[in-house]
Design an enzyme around this catalytic site. Structure first.
Site, PDB file in Angstrom:
ATOM      1  N   LYS A 136      -2.341   6.677  13.391  1.00  0.00           N
ATOM      2  CA  LYS A 136      -3.791   6.435  13.449  1.00  0.00           C
ATOM      3  C   LYS A 136      -4.552   7.741  13.694  1.00  0.00           C
ATOM      4  CE  LYS A 136      -3.847   1.969  12.750  1.00  0.00           C
ATOM      5  NZ  LYS A 136      -4.438   1.413  11.527  1.00  0.00           N
TER       6      LYS A 136
ATOM      7  N   ALA B 143       0.200   8.012  16.503  1.00  0.00           N
ATOM      8  CA  ALA B 143       0.283   9.252  15.716  1.00  0.00           C
ATOM      9  C   ALA B 143      -0.221   8.994  14.295  1.00  0.00           C
ATOM     10  CB  ALA B 143       1.718   9.769  15.694  1.00  0.00           C
TER      11      ALA B 143
ATOM     12  N   VAL C 204       0.811  -1.230   0.000  1.00  0.00           N
ATOM     13  CA  VAL C 204       0.000   0.000   0.000  1.00  0.00           C
ATOM     14  C   VAL C 204       0.840   1.273   0.000  1.00  0.00           C
ATOM     15  CG1 VAL C 204      -2.070  -1.009   1.058  1.00  0.00           C
ATOM     16  CG2 VAL C 204      -0.273  -0.029   2.530  1.00  0.00           C
TER      17      VAL C 204
ATOM     18  N   TYR D 256       2.647   4.423  16.144  1.00  0.00           N
ATOM     19  CA  TYR D 256       1.372   3.817  15.748  1.00  0.00           C
ATOM     20  C   TYR D 256       0.214   4.770  15.999  1.00  0.00           C
ATOM     21  CZ  TYR D 256      -2.350   0.258  15.648  1.00  0.00           C
ATOM     22  OH  TYR D 256      -3.490  -0.463  15.376  1.00  0.00           O
TER      23      TYR D 256
HETATM   24  P1  NAI Z   1      -2.953  -8.318  10.744  1.00  0.00           P
HETATM   25  O1  NAI Z   1      -1.481  -8.214  10.937  1.00  0.00           O
HETATM   26  O2  NAI Z   1      -3.640  -9.601  11.040  1.00  0.00           O
HETATM   27  O3  NAI Z   1      -3.357  -7.857   9.270  1.00  0.00           O
HETATM   28  C1  NAI Z   1      -2.757  -6.752   8.669  1.00  0.00           C
HETATM   29  C2  NAI Z   1      -2.662  -7.021   7.177  1.00  0.00           C
HETATM   30  O4  NAI Z   1      -2.114  -5.855   6.550  1.00  0.00           O
HETATM   31  C3  NAI Z   1      -1.746  -8.204   6.842  1.00  0.00           C
HETATM   32  O5  NAI Z   1      -2.361  -9.072   5.925  1.00  0.00           O
HETATM   33  C4  NAI Z   1      -0.532  -7.530   6.216  1.00  0.00           C
HETATM   34  O6  NAI Z   1       0.137  -8.335   5.248  1.00  0.00           O
HETATM   35  C5  NAI Z   1      -1.154  -6.293   5.605  1.00  0.00           C
HETATM   36  N1  NAI Z   1      -0.160  -5.254   5.379  1.00  0.00           N
HETATM   37  C6  NAI Z   1       0.700  -4.721   6.275  1.00  0.00           C
HETATM   38  N2  NAI Z   1       1.483  -3.836   5.686  1.00  0.00           N
HETATM   39  C7  NAI Z   1       1.138  -3.798   4.365  1.00  0.00           C
HETATM   40  C8  NAI Z   1       1.583  -3.075   3.249  1.00  0.00           C
HETATM   41  N3  NAI Z   1       2.619  -2.209   3.343  1.00  0.00           N
HETATM   42  N4  NAI Z   1       0.990  -3.277   2.056  1.00  0.00           N
HETATM   43  C9  NAI Z   1      -0.022  -4.174   1.931  1.00  0.00           C
HETATM   44  N5  NAI Z   1      -0.490  -4.892   2.965  1.00  0.00           N
HETATM   45  C10 NAI Z   1       0.087  -4.705   4.175  1.00  0.00           C
HETATM   46  O7  NAI Z   1      -3.557  -7.146  11.655  1.00  0.00           O
HETATM   47  P2  NAI Z   1      -5.061  -6.797  12.098  1.00  0.00           P
HETATM   48  O8  NAI Z   1      -5.087  -6.887  13.564  1.00  0.00           O
HETATM   49  O9  NAI Z   1      -6.034  -7.503  11.273  1.00  0.00           O
HETATM   50  O10 NAI Z   1      -5.068  -5.239  11.758  1.00  0.00           O
HETATM   51  C11 NAI Z   1      -5.799  -4.693  10.671  1.00  0.00           C
HETATM   52  C12 NAI Z   1      -5.929  -3.190  10.919  1.00  0.00           C
HETATM   53  O11 NAI Z   1      -6.662  -2.970  12.120  1.00  0.00           O
HETATM   54  C13 NAI Z   1      -4.596  -2.468  11.086  1.00  0.00           C
HETATM   55  O12 NAI Z   1      -4.659  -1.221  10.439  1.00  0.00           O
HETATM   56  C14 NAI Z   1      -4.500  -2.297  12.591  1.00  0.00           C
HETATM   57  O13 NAI Z   1      -3.698  -1.201  12.943  1.00  0.00           O
HETATM   58  C15 NAI Z   1      -5.953  -2.078  12.962  1.00  0.00           C
HETATM   59  N6  NAI Z   1      -6.267  -2.350  14.347  1.00  0.00           N
HETATM   60  C16 NAI Z   1      -6.078  -3.598  14.887  1.00  0.00           C
HETATM   61  C17 NAI Z   1      -6.390  -3.807  16.222  1.00  0.00           C
HETATM   62  C18 NAI Z   1      -6.209  -5.135  16.877  1.00  0.00           C
HETATM   63  O14 NAI Z   1      -6.345  -5.218  18.114  1.00  0.00           O
HETATM   64  N7  NAI Z   1      -5.910  -6.199  16.152  1.00  0.00           N
HETATM   65  C19 NAI Z   1      -6.898  -2.727  17.076  1.00  0.00           C
HETATM   66  C20 NAI Z   1      -7.048  -1.470  16.407  1.00  0.00           C
HETATM   67  C21 NAI Z   1      -6.748  -1.298  15.086  1.00  0.00           C
END
Ligand code: NAI
Length: 254
Positions: free
Chosen positions: A160, A158, A68, A156
């Protein structure tokens, strides 16, 4: 107004971060509601697992392996999709370091993925929506971390917080085009991201978050996917510029 709230038949959705966790659950649910889902992620293996799950369930999905932080690849994915009615910009990374330990490269990386990656996806999808002249819905992924200060989470939180301001600003700019823009700010959700925390921190935080929730539990990816579906669909037709907080009712930071 028709009351088929979650019927996304005929809509096209782009979901970033679709290879894992919240992004995968969102892609599955949007597809189950009838959307054709364009799944984008840098993790090709996970991406193909997600599209296979959707196809096996009778849905329509296409994989778009991309990072991304690469705007041109996002533009290509939008062009390949043909149309984008819904964007769920979910891809993100976690980073922990105290303010005093934070290196330039840490900050640059987290801002590049968690803020610029969302900005680029919003820009490319919104341009396509405006060109098509059709209504659209953009859902960004913020975090409960924007509501409080957490030691070790400067980069993180900042990034968000910047996503929240992007969301509100875009909502004002895109409203005249009938494009809604909202953010989801999840609490602690059990995903590969939180699983990667070191075990001590994970157990302590999970227990604290579950204890602080009137519901007595932490979240699952599906809890957030339902929030994404709501904001993506016509059920939220009069909702824009909002931050939805599916966090189990946790009012105080851990
Ligand atoms: P996850 O690690 O399971 O999934 C994140 C996905 O984003 C992965 O498939 C990864 O390959 C992809 N990704 C990361 N960097 C990338 C890049 N440069 N280009 C393309 N794809 C990329 O994490 P999760 O927990 O599902 O998180 C999803 C979103 O939710 C994130 O933005 C995270 O910050 C947010 N979030 C998660 C929370 C939690 O407790 N799990 C709480 C609050 C927000």
């Amino acid at each position: 107004m028709a009351l088929k709230a979650y019927d996304l038949t005929g809509r096209s959705a782009l979901v970033t971060g679709a290879a894992s966790g919240i992004g995968r659950a969102s892609a599955l649910l949007l597809a189950a509601a009838g959307a054709t889902v364009h799944c984008a992620d840098r993790d090709e293996q996970g991406l193909h697992e997600t599209t296979a799950l959707i196809t096996e369930a009778g849905g329509a999905a296409r994989p778009h392996p991309l990072d991304v932080t690469d705007r041109s690849r996002l533009a290509e994915a939008v062009a390949a999709a043909g149309r984008v009615d819904i964007l769920a910009a979910v891809a993100g990374i976690m980073h922990r370091s105290t303010v005093l330990e934070t290196r330039d490269e840490d900050l640059d990386r987290v801002l590049a993925v968690n803020f610029k990656g969302v900005l680029y996806a919003c820009q490319e999808a919104a341009r396509a929506m405006i060109a098509a002249g059709t209504p659209g819905s953009i859902v960004t992924m913020a975090s409960g971390a924007v509501d409080a200060a957490h030691a070790g989470l400067l980069c993180y939180s900042a990034a968000k917080a910047a996503v929240v301001q992007l969301t509100r600003t875009l909502a004002t700019e895109l409203g005249p085009h009938s494009i809604r823009v909202n953010a989801v700010a999840p609490g602690w959700i059990r995903t590969p991201m939180t699983d990667r925390h070191d075990a001590t921190l994970r157990h302590r935080t999970e227990a604290a978050m579950a204890g602080a929730s009137p519901l007595g539990r932490v979240g699952e990816p599906e809890d957030i996917a339902h929030a994404v579906l709501h904001l993506a669909s016509d059920a939220s037709a009069f909702t824009t510029g909002q931050i939805l907080r599916p966090n189990g009712g946790v009012l105080m930071p851990w």
